[in-house]
Design a protein around this motif. Sequence first.
Motif, PDB file in Angstrom:
ATOM      1  N   MET A  95      -1.937  -3.997  12.283  1.00 10.67           N
ATOM      2  CA  MET A  95      -0.584  -4.183  11.732  1.00 10.67           C
ATOM      3  C   MET A  95      -0.593  -3.909  10.229  1.00 10.67           C
ATOM      4  O   MET A  95      -1.503  -4.344   9.522  1.00 10.67           O
ATOM      5  N   ILE A  96       0.395  -3.200   9.750  1.00  9.47           N
ATOM      6  CA  ILE A  96       0.501  -2.892   8.339  1.00  9.47           C
ATOM      7  C   ILE A  96       0.870  -4.147   7.552  1.00  9.47           C
ATOM      8  O   ILE A  96       1.643  -4.983   8.031  1.00  9.47           O
ATOM      9  N   ASP A  97       0.292  -4.301   6.352  1.00 10.01           N
ATOM     10  CA  ASP A  97       0.521  -5.523   5.590  1.00 10.01           C
ATOM     11  C   ASP A  97       1.915  -5.529   4.972  1.00 10.01           C
ATOM     12  O   ASP A  97       2.534  -4.481   4.745  1.00 10.01           O
ATOM     13  N   ASN A  98       2.396  -6.725   4.675  1.00  9.21           N
ATOM     14  CA  ASN A  98       3.759  -6.908   4.179  1.00  9.21           C
ATOM     15  C   ASN A  98       3.980  -6.258   2.819  1.00  9.21           C
ATOM     16  O   ASN A  98       5.091  -5.832   2.500  1.00  9.21           O
ATOM     17  N   THR A  99       2.924  -6.202   2.000  1.00  8.83           N
ATOM     18  CA  THR A  99       3.059  -5.571   0.680  1.00  8.83           C
ATOM     19  C   THR A  99       3.445  -4.106   0.824  1.00  8.83           C
ATOM     20  O   THR A  99       4.342  -3.609   0.120  1.00  8.83           O
ATOM     21  N   LYS A 100       2.778  -3.412   1.746  1.00  7.27           N
ATOM     22  CA  LYS A 100       3.094  -2.002   1.972  1.00  7.27           C
ATOM     23  C   LYS A 100       4.499  -1.847   2.542  1.00  7.27           C
ATOM     24  O   LYS A 100       5.236  -0.914   2.147  1.00  7.27           O
ATOM     25  N   ILE A 101       4.886  -2.726   3.422  1.00  7.01           N
ATOM     26  CA  ILE A 101       6.238  -2.675   3.988  1.00  7.01           C
ATOM     27  C   ILE A 101       7.276  -2.802   2.884  1.00  7.01           C
ATOM     28  O   ILE A 101       8.268  -2.061   2.854  1.00  7.01           O
ATOM     29  N   GLU A 102       7.067  -3.726   1.972  1.00  2.55           N
ATOM     30  CA  GLU A 102       8.016  -3.911   0.876  1.00  2.55           C
ATOM     31  C   GLU A 102       8.067  -2.678  -0.016  1.00  2.55           C
ATOM     32  O   GLU A 102       9.132  -2.309  -0.508  1.00  2.55           O
ATOM     33  N   GLU A 103       6.930  -2.035  -0.226  1.00  2.00           N
ATOM     34  CA  GLU A 103       6.900  -0.795  -1.013  1.00  2.00           C
ATOM     35  C   GLU A 103       7.733   0.289  -0.336  1.00  2.00           C
ATOM     36  O   GLU A 103       8.483   1.017  -0.995  1.00  2.00           O
TER      37      GLU A 103
END
Length: 275
Positions: free
Chosen positions: A1-9
Amino acid sequence: MIDNTKIEELKKKAVEIRREIVTMVHRANSGHVGGSLGATDVLVALYYHLMNHKPDQPDWPGRDRFILSKGHCTPVIYAILADCGYFPEEDLKTFRRPGSHLQGHPHQPKTPGIEANTGTLGLGISTGLGMALGAKLRQQQHYYYIMCGDGEIQEGQVWEAAMFANKYKLDNVIGFVDRNYLQTDGNSEDIMPLDPLAPKWESFGWKVFTIDGHDYQQIIKTVENAKQETQPVMIIANTIKGKGVSFMENEVNWHGTPPDKQAFESALKELTNGI
């Protein structure tokens, strides 16, 4: 699963791209804003996380290819290509101007990062599948990502292409249907019903996934799963036309209508990093 930091970016990048889409279409007083806004999240996930590409080497042989089969929605691809560095962002000011390489439909010979001329609906997916077969015959290892509009796939040529992909087992193809249920004349189900859509693609020999086209976790996970398949893949991405601008969302009138000064300013006010 992709981390939330990358999702926010990725979400913040999508806001930037949407702001540029609205700006380009307003400046040109021409263009397709609704479909471009709706497709933004899928393209942001592809270009900023999933695709192998080198903006400083547009013709790098090992690159993944993206083909915008619904070719009228150039504002989203132009905004992303400029932001990635394929050509100067200053060029966006020439969108739809005489002599510009940024015409209303993608023009492959002149625009870095554009892989195929599209606009005549149905031709983009056909072209992409032919290119994908060529890559397999050359034993090249890269993917072809092709985005179709849901109104576009009412074209018979799309289904001829679908048969072709199955015949040649083009597992290097990952397609998307931008499923917003709206086309230039109204609701797709009133004009030429498509539902149930997934079984149609499955009956043509494609592996089908259905996702929320604005959910980055779903987009990324599904593309990663698609790469494990041994057949062509179609991802039905349920989207909202005009996504990000409340008064444009799910409104067919914003299919190809440029925002006037008041609408433009209202749209930019909504399109902030807080959304």
